[in-house]
Design an enzyme around this catalytic site. Structure first.
Site, PDB file in Angstrom:
ATOM      1  N   ALA A 193       4.193  -5.905   1.729  1.00 35.64           N
ATOM      2  CA  ALA A 193       4.414  -5.993   3.173  1.00 35.64           C
ATOM      3  C   ALA A 193       5.067  -4.742   3.804  1.00 35.64           C
ATOM      4  O   ALA A 193       4.517  -4.175   4.755  1.00 35.64           O
ATOM      5  CB  ALA A 193       5.214  -7.267   3.473  1.00 35.64           C
ATOM      6  N   ARG A 224      -5.088  -6.571   7.487  1.00 31.94           N
ATOM      7  CA  ARG A 224      -4.660  -7.689   6.625  1.00 31.94           C
ATOM      8  C   ARG A 224      -3.822  -8.642   7.478  1.00 31.94           C
ATOM      9  O   ARG A 224      -2.863  -8.214   8.119  1.00 31.94           O
ATOM     10  CB  ARG A 224      -3.836  -7.185   5.415  1.00 31.94           C
ATOM     11  N   ASP A 276       5.984 -12.005   2.501  1.00 33.51           N
ATOM     12  CA  ASP A 276       5.120 -11.305   3.460  1.00 33.51           C
ATOM     13  C   ASP A 276       5.404 -11.753   4.887  1.00 33.51           C
ATOM     14  O   ASP A 276       5.062 -11.056   5.843  1.00 33.51           O
ATOM     15  CB  ASP A 276       3.654 -11.548   3.120  1.00 33.51           C
ATOM     16  N   ASN A 299       4.442 -16.000   0.650  1.00 28.68           N
ATOM     17  CA  ASN A 299       4.375 -14.887  -0.320  1.00 28.68           C
ATOM     18  C   ASN A 299       3.126 -15.064  -1.180  1.00 28.68           C
ATOM     19  O   ASN A 299       2.369 -16.032  -1.020  1.00 28.68           O
ATOM     20  CB  ASN A 299       5.657 -14.872  -1.174  1.00 28.68           C
ATOM     21  N   LYS A 300       2.922 -14.146  -2.103  1.00 30.22           N
ATOM     22  CA  LYS A 300       1.734 -14.164  -2.962  1.00 30.22           C
ATOM     23  C   LYS A 300       1.478 -15.553  -3.542  1.00 30.22           C
ATOM     24  O   LYS A 300       2.413 -16.229  -3.991  1.00 30.22           O
ATOM     25  CB  LYS A 300       1.932 -13.141  -4.086  1.00 30.22           C
TER      26      LYS A 300
END
Ligand code: MRU
Length: 356
Positions: free
Chosen positions: A53, A88, A240, A250-251
């Site tokens: 990020a 993104r 993120d 997040n991921k």
């Protein structure tokens, strides 16, 4: 931080060119790439040559600089800003950085604008470095506390790469780890491989190796059994997008680690600079979750016996695959948020106390 003993940052600006480390080639090849146009910056973010990020935000800020070098014109500037934001969707830092640049540059005289843009992009990077360093010093206290009780190596699990490669320097989740390591506290990191792009194996383990921090790569599903066996003292992950209620995006896979941590009384921390806080979205269902090409799942890249980078198909040709890149961990599973201003509860009250 260091790569083969030499200090690097993930992004820098020299002679009107933006320099990045091409992260799609790590850990097998170390390539510094030049970005000369806003299109180059857009492609670097889309192809994930830069990712994470804060680094995406910094690259977008420099993308604005490149667009001014190409064409010093307000219409082109605003189009570049929109194109950069569209690269993104999930990491809020991207929009945050572009909005900050545009706010600074809108209506500025054309003979002053380039210098102002360069200064602002540099400032975004310098600020991120300072924030990540402070996150490290704040998170260090938690690691120290565990070490003082345990008097033995502190085992920390992390997911994806929220390391210095995802920021400009230090990282978010890794910054407390680097600070502990530099202070002589024995730490060992369980690095989730992080399928499908393997940022944990390819980037987190790689950067920890380069700094001499002990680590072991584990398949994404291994964290649970390690926690049951008492082999994880704490988890630290990045984010993120952090909602004002403390929910963290997040991921993908972060949520499952938080569930396992809760079930096993393992503290689960999220490290973040304030640039990842989204004060607007109130419901995590409204966060745009990036869905990426399923080729990232069905094909895998590595080096062959001759050291040549190759990509191979690993799934049945006829199978469909789905590739959601992020998930949301509800605040109730998060022990605390480690920010540049201190550690707080993952809640509106906690965040507002720190960021009035
Ligand atoms: O898809 P990526 O590699 O950009 O995802 C990165 C992450 O999920 C990180 O944990 C997050 O951006 C925090 S980086 C300090």
């Amino acid at each position: 931080m260091k790569i083969t003993g030499k200090e690097y940052k993930t992004i820098w600006f020299k002679n009107n060119v933006v320099k990045i480390i091409d992260q799609t080639k790590l850990p097998h090849q170390f390539i510094i790439k030049d970005l000369k146009t806003v299109k180059d910056a857009i492609n670097a973010i889309k192809k994930m040559e830069v990712r994470g990020a804060p680094l995406i935000g910094a690259t977008a800020a420099y993308g604005i600089v490149l667009s001014i070098i190409e064409k010093n014109d307000q219409t082109f500037l605003h189009k570049s800003a929109r194109d950069l934001i569209d690269t993104r969707p999930t990491a809020i830092n991207l929009k945050w950085a572009v909005d900050r640049m545009i706010k600074k540059l809108t209506g500025v005289n054309s003979n002053k604008i380039l210098e102002m843009a360069i200064n602002e992009a540099k400032e975004i990077c310098e600020e991120d470095i300072k924030f990540c360093e402070s996150i490290g010093l704040n998170g260090l206290k938690i690691i120290e506390e565990i070490y003082n009780k345990k008097k033995d190596t502190v085992n920390i699990l992390t997911h994806c790469n929220a390391g210095w490669l995802a920021t400009i320097n230090w990282g978010t989740a890794t910054s407390p780890i680097y600070h502990a390591h530099k202070k002589g506290i024995p730490v060992h990191v369980w690095a989730d491989e992080t399928r499908p792009r393997n940022q944990g194996a390819n980037l987190t383990s790689y950067e920890l190796n380069e700094e001499g921090v002990k680590n072991t790569i584990i398949a994404d599903n291994t964290g649970g059994i390690l926690m049951q066996r008492g082999q994880v003292d704490m988890c630290i992950v990045g984010t993120d997008r952090t909602l004002s209620n403390g929910d963290v995006c997040n991921k993908v896979g972060t949520y499952l680690k938080a569930l396992a941590a809760k079930d096993n009384n393992v503290p689960f921390y999220v490290a973040l600079p304030s640039s990842t806080i989204d004060w607007k979205i109130k419901n995590s269902k409204d966060i745009p979750i990036e869905e990426r090409n399923s080729d990232e799942l069905s094909k895998i890249e590595g080096v062959d016996e001759d050291g040549k980078l190759i990509k191979v198909q690993i799934y049945p040709n006829k199978s469909k695959a789905m590739n959601l890149a992020f998930d949301v961990t509800p605040a109730k599973y998060i022990t605390g948020l480690i920010t540049e201003k201190g550690i707080c509860e993952a809640s509106e009250k906690g965040l507002k106390n720190l960021f009035k």
